[in-house]
Design a protein around this motif. Structure first.
Motif, mmCIF file in Angstrom:
data_model
loop_
_atom_site.group_PDB
_atom_site.id
_atom_site.type_symbol
_atom_site.label_atom_id
_atom_site.label_comp_id
_atom_site.label_asym_id
_atom_site.label_seq_id
_atom_site.Cartn_x
_atom_site.Cartn_y
_atom_site.Cartn_z
ATOM 1 N N ASN A 295 0.845 -1.190 0.000
ATOM 2 C CA ASN A 295 0.000 0.000 0.000
ATOM 3 C C ASN A 295 0.885 1.246 0.000
ATOM 4 O O ASN A 295 1.671 1.458 0.931
ATOM 5 C CB ASN A 295 -0.917 -0.008 1.229
ATOM 6 C CG ASN A 295 -1.978 1.074 1.168
ATOM 7 O OD1 ASN A 295 -1.728 2.188 0.722
ATOM 8 N ND2 ASN A 295 -3.169 0.746 1.640
ATOM 9 N N ILE A 296 0.759 2.069 -1.024
ATOM 10 C CA ILE A 296 1.619 3.245 -1.142
ATOM 11 C C ILE A 296 1.382 4.231 0.000
ATOM 12 O O ILE A 296 2.308 4.950 0.421
ATOM 13 C CB ILE A 296 1.386 3.925 -2.516
ATOM 14 C CG1 ILE A 296 2.447 5.004 -2.779
ATOM 15 C CG2 ILE A 296 -0.014 4.487 -2.606
ATOM 16 C CD1 ILE A 296 3.847 4.490 -2.865
ATOM 17 N N ASP A 297 0.167 4.287 0.552
ATOM 18 C CA ASP A 297 -0.103 5.182 1.680
ATOM 19 C C ASP A 297 0.688 4.774 2.916
ATOM 20 O O ASP A 297 1.141 5.623 3.687
ATOM 21 C CB ASP A 297 -1.603 5.203 1.990
ATOM 22 C CG ASP A 297 -2.424 5.839 0.880
ATOM 23 O OD1 ASP A 297 -1.875 6.707 0.166
ATOM 24 O OD2 ASP A 297 -3.604 5.474 0.717
ATOM 25 N N ASN A 298 0.850 3.474 3.121
ATOM 26 C CA ASN A 298 1.654 3.011 4.251
ATOM 27 C C ASN A 298 3.127 3.353 4.057
ATOM 28 O O ASN A 298 3.837 3.656 5.029
ATOM 29 C CB ASN A 298 1.490 1.500 4.425
ATOM 30 C CG ASN A 298 0.105 1.117 4.903
ATOM 31 O OD1 ASN A 298 -0.589 1.929 5.518
ATOM 32 N ND2 ASN A 298 -0.303 -0.100 4.617
ATOM 33 N N ILE A 299 3.597 3.294 2.819
ATOM 34 C CA ILE A 299 4.984 3.673 2.523
ATOM 35 C C ILE A 299 5.194 5.161 2.819
ATOM 36 O O ILE A 299 6.188 5.556 3.439
ATOM 37 C CB ILE A 299 5.323 3.355 1.052
ATOM 38 C CG1 ILE A 299 5.223 1.837 0.796
ATOM 39 C CG2 ILE A 299 6.705 3.870 0.687
ATOM 40 C CD1 ILE A 299 6.190 1.002 1.581
ATOM 41 N N ARG A 300 4.252 5.978 2.417
ATOM 42 C CA ARG A 300 4.374 7.418 2.644
ATOM 43 C C ARG A 300 4.295 7.761 4.128
ATOM 44 O O ARG A 300 4.911 8.739 4.590
ATOM 45 C CB ARG A 300 3.270 8.154 1.890
ATOM 46 C CG ARG A 300 3.414 8.093 0.371
ATOM 47 C CD ARG A 300 2.166 8.595 -0.327
ATOM 48 N NE ARG A 300 2.299 8.551 -1.780
ATOM 49 C CZ ARG A 300 1.273 8.562 -2.630
ATOM 50 N NH1 ARG A 300 0.015 8.637 -2.154
ATOM 51 N NH2 ARG A 300 1.480 8.528 -3.935
ATOM 52 N N SER A 301 3.560 6.940 4.899
ATOM 53 C CA SER A 301 3.369 7.258 6.315
ATOM 54 C C SER A 301 4.654 7.149 7.123
ATOM 55 O O SER A 301 4.755 7.731 8.207
ATOM 56 C CB SER A 301 2.300 6.330 6.917
ATOM 57 O OG SER A 301 2.772 4.995 7.008
ATOM 58 N N VAL A 302 5.649 6.410 6.629
ATOM 59 C CA VAL A 302 6.896 6.227 7.399
ATOM 60 C C VAL A 302 8.036 7.042 6.797
ATOM 61 O O VAL A 302 9.205 6.842 7.152
ATOM 62 C CB VAL A 302 7.287 4.730 7.458
ATOM 63 C CG1 VAL A 302 6.188 3.923 8.112
ATOM 64 C CG2 VAL A 302 7.596 4.180 6.068
ATOM 65 N N ALA A 303 7.708 7.972 5.897
ATOM 66 C CA ALA A 303 8.746 8.692 5.162
ATOM 67 C C ALA A 303 9.699 9.448 6.087
ATOM 68 O O ALA A 303 10.893 9.540 5.812
ATOM 69 C CB ALA A 303 8.109 9.645 4.165
ATOM 70 N N GLY A 304 9.207 9.991 7.204
ATOM 71 C CA GLY A 304 10.073 10.801 8.051
ATOM 72 C C GLY A 304 10.884 10.022 9.070
ATOM 73 O O GLY A 304 11.623 10.637 9.866
ATOM 74 N N LEU A 305 10.777 8.708 9.091
ATOM 75 C CA LEU A 305 11.475 7.914 10.109
ATOM 76 C C LEU A 305 12.890 7.520 9.712
ATOM 77 O O LEU A 305 13.662 7.067 10.561
ATOM 78 C CB LEU A 305 10.662 6.647 10.417
ATOM 79 C CG LEU A 305 9.258 6.858 10.982
ATOM 80 C CD1 LEU A 305 8.586 5.514 11.240
ATOM 81 C CD2 LEU A 305 9.325 7.681 12.268
ATOM 82 N N GLY A 306 13.228 7.651 8.435
ATOM 83 C CA GLY A 306 14.577 7.318 7.992
ATOM 84 C C GLY A 306 14.762 5.868 7.579
ATOM 85 O O GLY A 306 15.866 5.489 7.153
ATOM 86 N N VAL A 307 13.723 5.025 7.714
ATOM 87 C CA VAL A 307 13.844 3.634 7.275
ATOM 88 C C VAL A 307 13.747 3.575 5.758
ATOM 89 O O VAL A 307 13.228 4.486 5.111
ATOM 90 C CB VAL A 307 12.756 2.742 7.907
ATOM 91 C CG1 VAL A 307 12.827 2.792 9.419
ATOM 92 C CG2 VAL A 307 11.369 3.144 7.421
ATOM 93 N N VAL A 308 14.246 2.484 5.177
ATOM 94 C CA VAL A 308 14.135 2.284 3.730
ATOM 95 C C VAL A 308 12.812 1.567 3.479
ATOM 96 O O VAL A 308 12.662 0.379 3.798
ATOM 97 C CB VAL A 308 15.311 1.464 3.187
ATOM 98 C CG1 VAL A 308 15.176 1.286 1.677
ATOM 99 C CG2 VAL A 308 16.632 2.121 3.537
ATOM 100 N N ALA A 309 11.844 2.297 2.952
ATOM 101 C CA ALA A 309 10.510 1.746 2.713
ATOM 102 C C ALA A 309 10.313 1.551 1.216
ATOM 103 O O ALA A 309 10.512 2.490 0.429
ATOM 104 C CB ALA A 309 9.438 2.687 3.265
ATOM 105 N N VAL A 310 9.934 0.332 0.810
ATOM 106 C CA VAL A 310 9.831 -0.011 -0.608
ATOM 107 C C VAL A 310 8.406 -0.491 -0.894
ATOM 108 O O VAL A 310 7.877 -1.359 -0.193
ATOM 109 C CB VAL A 310 10.848 -1.100 -0.998
ATOM 110 C CG1 VAL A 310 10.711 -1.462 -2.477
ATOM 111 C CG2 VAL A 310 12.275 -0.620 -0.705
#
Length: 508
Positions: free
Chosen positions: A467-482
């Motif tokens: 889910n692209i919304d879940n990827i965007r939700s962690v954008a500020g944490l610094g993890v590599v989200a794919v």
């Protein structure tokens, strides 16, 4: 040639004949592949067909009616060696004039071991593979009028708000449900947008004559890869016309070609995507030719994978990235979403639940309602890799960040094995199991909790979600989200690792 029928064949005697030739009698010692062997047993006559003895019409002219019926059954089923019993027996004096038993024939000149081996090779040719009579295809259900619009070619894209059709490409069966949705709304949209006029509205919103019985499989589609629409794309008039509706879902699956079956295929509808067997006789001629060719090619690949000893060559169904197996280069924490990444359909789409049963092959589990939950292509291999001794020696851990139905997902994890005696639940670090739903926050709370528990640098964490919304939700944490909209395959895993390595600082 006529073959007399009698009851005088001595017990234990075996003779054979080949109906495709006038010189058709032989003894059991010859082991000819193109003969039908007749043996006298306690039960009467026993007929055993050689691998090349398949042509029913010639058999019918050459042997008694009782044996002909058995030979026809052997030919139809494609069996190469099946035994059938009857109360008839072939008289010994029915052999053609001039026939000499093999034991009294003169040996061949130079009949050494090499000559005998050549003779055996020549007399027992390998039979060609039988033509397929059915193919197994994925199947899903839709209601009219949209199912008929799809098979008539008016609706060219199927959209859903969940990724049910992710990973389903190529030929797929369409089950048309009993229920009918609002035909008036569909007709008004088709007329207003110019997709149809009043003269053909009724035709394109219903199945053809002869296929009017709903609750069955009525057609076949060729699907392209599913992708996720943006909000702007969903509002476009062109997208609405492709879907034949003002309501456009998030996940779009283009339909390349469609066919109506010649007759309905009786199949009970199920939630999500399941697999069903299509008899090729129900397919229209052009589709049947394509499916026969594809099925024949698949049979040839299976035959090529078997060496002379008969054992299959084992290999991975998808190409692997050698670097992906280098545990020293993997993330310290791999965080998986479950629904749509590891399996399909999603838990909320299924009616049944535990107990689950893992089917042969390992990639499919069946729930209490008989529904199939299918693992994506690379899940078992990658999870087994992350659970290996080498991975654990490098400090690699596996976590879950999911909003799935806990009462269904947890028992499923405890059922599915990724390798012998290792279940998916064994691979997950139980301290790092985050399964809950936070409205409007996506997966940010899940990842924050995992970072707090592991004390790892965010750059050492790889998070994958469909889910692209879940990827965007962690954008500020610094993890590599794919983003993995197609689920976990060898290709998407390799792409996720490439993204991780490009963003991760160099390790000391």
């Amino acid at each position: 040639m006529s073959v007399s029928v009698a009851y005088g064949l001595p017990f234990g005697t075996t003779v054979g004949f080949r109906p495709l030739s006038s010189h058709c009698w032989a003894s059991a010692s010859e082991h000819r592949a193109d003969f039908l062997w007749i043996s006298s047993t306690f039960g009467g006559l026993r007929a055993t067909s050689g691998p090349s003895c398949r042509r029913a019409p010639e058999l019918t002219r050459a042997i008694p009616a009782a044996v002909a019926a058995m030979a026809t059954a052997i030919s139809v089923s494609g069996a190469t060696r099946r035994r059938w019993s009857t109360r008839a027996a072939v008289a010994q004096n029915a052999a053609p004039e001039g026939w000499v038993p093999p034991s009294s024939r003169r040996p061949l000149q130079g009949g050494g071991p090499q000559s005998q081996q050549a003779l055996q090779t020549e007399s027992a040719p390998t039979p060609p593979p039988a033509s397929p009579t059915s193919v197994e295809l994925p199947c899903f259900s839709m209601c009219d009028p949209y199912a008929s619009l799809l098979l008539h070619g008016v609706k060219t894209v199927e959209t859903r708000n969940h990724p049910m059709l992710q990973g389903v490409t190529g030929f797929c069966l369409l089950h048309v449900g009993h229920k009918i949705m609002d035909e008036n709304a569909a007709a008004e949209f088709l007329w207003r947008t110019g997709l149809a006029d009043e003269s053909n509205l009724d035709r394109i919103t219903h199945p053809p004559v002869g296929l009017s019985a709903r609750g069955q499989v009525l057609g076949v589609m060729e699907l392209e890869e599913t992708r996720q629409y943006t909000d702007a794309e969903r509002r476009l008039e062109s997208s609405q016309k492709k879907v034949a509706s003002e309501t456009v879902g998030k996940f779009a699956t283009p339909v390349r070609r469609t066919w109506w079956l010649q007759q309905p295929l009786r199949e009970r509808g199920q939630p999500g995507v399941w697999r069903a067997s299509l008899p090729l006789e129900l397919a229209p001629p052009d589709l049947r030719a394509i499916l026969e060719q594809k099925a024949g090619a698949a049979q040839a690949l299976v035959s090529q994978a078997k060496p002379e000893g008969g054992a299959e060559k084992r290999g991975n169904p998808e190409p692997q990235n050698d670097r992906a197996d280098n545990c020293a280069d993997l993330p310290k924490l791999v965080v998986f979403d479950l629904d749509g990444v590891c399996w399909s359909p999603e838990m909320y789409q299924t009616k049944g639940g535990p107990p689950y049963r893992q089917l042969a092959g390992g990639d499919v589990a069946m729930n209490s309602a008989g529904e199939e939950i299918r693992l994506f292509g690379a899940v078992r291999r990658i999870w087994a890799l992350l659970h290996s001794q080498e991975a654990r020696a490098h400090g690699i851990r596996v976590a879950v960040a999911s909003s799935s139905r806990r009462n269904k997902a947890v028992p499923l994890l405890a059922t599915l094995e990724v390798c012998p005696r290792v279940r998916m639940s064994d691979v997950i670090d139980q301290e790092l199991f985050e399964m809950y739903y936070c409205k409007g926050e996506g997966k940010r709370p899940h990842l924050q909790s995992l970072l707090s528990k592991t004390k790892l640098p965010p750059s050492e964490v790889l998070f994958v979600d469909d889910n692209i919304d879940n990827i965007r939700s962690v954008a500020g944490l610094g993890v590599v989200a794919v983003h993995l909209p197609q689920g976990l395959s060898e290709a998407t895993w390799a792409a996720a690792l490439t993204s991780y390595r490009s963003k991760r600082p160099a390790r000391p």
